[in-house]
Write a protein that holds these residues in place. Structure first.
Motif, PDB file in Angstrom:
ATOM      1  N   LEU A 125      -5.523  -2.028  11.929  1.00 17.22           N
ATOM      2  CA  LEU A 125      -5.036  -2.740  10.744  1.00 17.22           C
ATOM      3  C   LEU A 125      -5.311  -1.937   9.474  1.00 17.22           C
ATOM      4  O   LEU A 125      -4.464  -1.851   8.577  1.00 17.22           O
ATOM      5  CB  LEU A 125      -5.687  -4.118  10.660  1.00 17.22           C
ATOM      6  N   VAL A 126      -6.503  -1.346   9.391  1.00 14.80           N
ATOM      7  CA  VAL A 126      -6.849  -0.524   8.228  1.00 14.80           C
ATOM      8  C   VAL A 126      -5.940   0.695   8.157  1.00 14.80           C
ATOM      9  O   VAL A 126      -5.448   1.077   7.086  1.00 14.80           O
ATOM     10  CB  VAL A 126      -8.327  -0.114   8.290  1.00 14.80           C
ATOM     11  N   LEU A 127      -5.694   1.315   9.308  1.00 14.96           N
ATOM     12  CA  LEU A 127      -4.820   2.487   9.345  1.00 14.96           C
ATOM     13  C   LEU A 127      -3.402   2.105   8.937  1.00 14.96           C
ATOM     14  O   LEU A 127      -2.738   2.824   8.185  1.00 14.96           O
ATOM     15  CB  LEU A 127      -4.823   3.074  10.762  1.00 14.96           C
ATOM     16  N   TRP A 128      -2.932   0.969   9.407  1.00 18.68           N
ATOM     17  CA  TRP A 128      -1.580   0.505   9.086  1.00 18.68           C
ATOM     18  C   TRP A 128      -1.438   0.169   7.602  1.00 18.68           C
ATOM     19  O   TRP A 128      -0.352   0.304   7.029  1.00 18.68           O
ATOM     20  CB  TRP A 128      -1.256  -0.713   9.936  1.00 18.68           C
ATOM     21  N   SER A 129      -2.544  -0.223   6.969  1.00 19.85           N
ATOM     22  CA  SER A 129      -2.499  -0.587   5.550  1.00 19.85           C
ATOM     23  C   SER A 129      -2.401   0.626   4.626  1.00 19.85           C
ATOM     24  O   SER A 129      -2.236   0.463   3.424  1.00 19.85           O
ATOM     25  CB  SER A 129      -3.726  -1.425   5.178  1.00 19.85           C
ATOM     26  N   GLY A 130      -2.530   1.822   5.196  1.00 19.72           N
ATOM     27  CA  GLY A 130      -2.313   3.007   4.374  1.00 19.72           C
ATOM     28  C   GLY A 130      -3.461   3.974   4.280  1.00 19.72           C
ATOM     29  O   GLY A 130      -3.367   4.961   3.546  1.00 19.72           O
ATOM     30  N   TRP A 131      -4.542   3.766   5.019  1.00 19.68           N
ATOM     31  CA  TRP A 131      -5.681   4.681   4.984  1.00 19.68           C
ATOM     32  C   TRP A 131      -5.390   5.877   5.887  1.00 19.68           C
ATOM     33  O   TRP A 131      -5.941   6.013   6.982  1.00 19.68           O
ATOM     34  CB  TRP A 131      -6.947   3.966   5.428  1.00 19.68           C
ATOM     35  N   GLN A 132      -4.539   6.760   5.420  1.00 18.69           N
ATOM     36  CA  GLN A 132      -4.085   7.876   6.241  1.00 18.69           C
ATOM     37  C   GLN A 132      -5.210   8.867   6.547  1.00 18.69           C
ATOM     38  O   GLN A 132      -5.122   9.617   7.526  1.00 18.69           O
ATOM     39  CB  GLN A 132      -2.927   8.592   5.552  1.00 18.69           C
ATOM     40  N   GLY A 133      -6.245   8.871   5.738  1.00 20.21           N
ATOM     41  CA  GLY A 133      -7.364   9.772   5.986  1.00 20.21           C
ATOM     42  C   GLY A 133      -8.091   9.492   7.282  1.00 20.21           C
ATOM     43  O   GLY A 133      -8.853  10.333   7.768  1.00 20.21           O
ATOM     44  N   LEU A 134      -7.861   8.298   7.862  1.00 17.63           N
ATOM     45  CA  LEU A 134      -8.504   7.941   9.126  1.00 17.63           C
ATOM     46  C   LEU A 134      -7.660   8.323  10.339  1.00 17.63           C
ATOM     47  O   LEU A 134      -8.064   8.031  11.474  1.00 17.63           O
ATOM     48  CB  LEU A 134      -8.795   6.439   9.158  1.00 17.63           C
ATOM     49  N   LEU A 135      -6.518   8.962  10.142  1.00 19.51           N
ATOM     50  CA  LEU A 135      -5.652   9.326  11.257  1.00 19.51           C
ATOM     51  C   LEU A 135      -6.353  10.174  12.326  1.00 19.51           C
ATOM     52  O   LEU A 135      -6.061  10.018  13.513  1.00 19.51           O
ATOM     53  CB  LEU A 135      -4.426  10.082  10.734  1.00 19.51           C
ATOM     54  N   PRO A 136      -7.269  11.098  11.956  1.00 21.20           N
ATOM     55  CA  PRO A 136      -7.941  11.869  13.010  1.00 21.20           C
ATOM     56  C   PRO A 136      -8.718  11.016  14.001  1.00 21.20           C
ATOM     57  O   PRO A 136      -9.025  11.481  15.101  1.00 21.20           O
ATOM     58  CB  PRO A 136      -8.879  12.791  12.213  1.00 21.20           C
ATOM     59  N   LEU A 137      -9.040   9.775  13.626  1.00 20.27           N
ATOM     60  CA  LEU A 137      -9.806   8.912  14.514  1.00 20.27           C
ATOM     61  C   LEU A 137      -8.924   8.137  15.488  1.00 20.27           C
ATOM     62  O   LEU A 137      -9.450   7.479  16.394  1.00 20.27           O
ATOM     63  CB  LEU A 137     -10.640   7.915  13.694  1.00 20.27           C
TER      64      LEU A 137
END
Length: 294
Positions: free
Chosen positions: A205-217
């Protein structure tokens, strides 16, 4: 491979030699980390540290030539082995693997930017559909950034998985030498708590909301659930007495239908964390013969 474990446990010198040679040979550092894990699990630290140092030396050579994989995997294998030795529970190495992976995925890149650009261009060239979409320059740059982050996360996940597989191999060796079937029963009891599935949902949900910096996880977070699903399936096969053919089929499907099988495994592990399938499928205890009555 039991003969290798027997050879390693004959003396500290032999263990050091095997750990150093397999760490030096490309793609055999999993064996080196497994040797270190075996010694760490079985011996005192004063005997285990020289073996770890023997594996670290080739790792340092690779590290200064630009490849930290050997050093990273051996170091994580030691951390995981210590946690398993102290806690006797596989969830703790999985938690440690997640923690190590988060730090690595967000702190440094495994490959140079030039190589990332070449791989990205190769990906575009091999898929003509991308060119037909007519991306603008800024969109192309965004795609490259997403590709770079996901690639870094996949490499990090591979390093963590390699260290966990090394620990599994070392633990299996230990069981074969000193406690037959011990590893199977121990690993097949692995079950993650329900909060880990909730963690995955929150992360998505956090990733979908736009926190692209977490994509490596993104490749890393599901890894403990996938391993827990394999433990569950192996446990169910043992409890139900199924033919090992079904396990072979599962591993074959991992090669040819990977995205779908991974999603299925994650869902199975999340369901198991709530329902505990092994307890439900286990045969009932034998009835009491009444000998304990007064």
């Amino acid at each position: 491979m039991r003969f290798l474990a027997e050879f390693v446990m004959q003396s500290r010198t032999k263990a050091m030699a095997v750990a150093a040679v397999t760490a030096l040979i490309p793609f055999l550092h999993l064996i080196s980390a497994a040797v270190v894990a075996l010694v760490w699990l079985r011996m005192e630290k004063r005997d285990a540290w020289p073996v770890a140092a023997a594996a670290f030396l080739p790792g340092l050579i690779y590290f200064f030539s630009g490849d930290p994989s050997v050093l990273t995997v051996v170091a994580m294998a030691i951390i995981f082995a210590e946690l398993l030795k102290q806690q006797q529970n596989w969830v703790y190495p999985l938690y440690a693997g997640l923690g190590c992976g988060v730090v690595m995925a967000l702190s440094f890149s495994w490959i140079p930017q030039e190589l990332e650009q070449e791989l990205f261009d190769l990906l575009l060239a091999s898929n003509p559909h991308f060119e037909s979409l007519g991306f603008e320059a800024d969109q192309h740059s965004q795609l490259l950034q997403v590709f770079s982050q996901l690639l870094n996360g996949m490499i990090t996940t591979l390093q963590v998985l390699t260290a966990l597989l090394s620990l599994m191999l070392g633990r299996w060796w230990q069981a074969q030498l000193y406690h037959p079937q011990g590893f199977a029963l121990e690993f097949q009891s692995l079950r993650l708590p329900a909060w880990y599935g909730l963690l995955l949902v929150v992360f998505l949900l956090v990733l979908w909301s736009g926190w692209q910096g977490l994509l490596p996880l993104l490749p890393l977070i599901p890894l403990p659930l996938i391993i827990a699903a394999f433990a569950l399936i192996h446990g169910v096969v043992r409890i139900q007495g199924y033919n090992s053919f079904w396990l072979g089929l599962l591993y074959l499907l991992m090669l040819f239908a990977q995205p779908y099988i991974i999603l299925l495994l994650v869902g199975i592990a999340m369901a198991d964390s709530l329902l505990d399938f092994r307890s439900r499928l286990a045969p009932p205890p034998p009835p009491s013969d009444g000998s304990g009555e007064a």
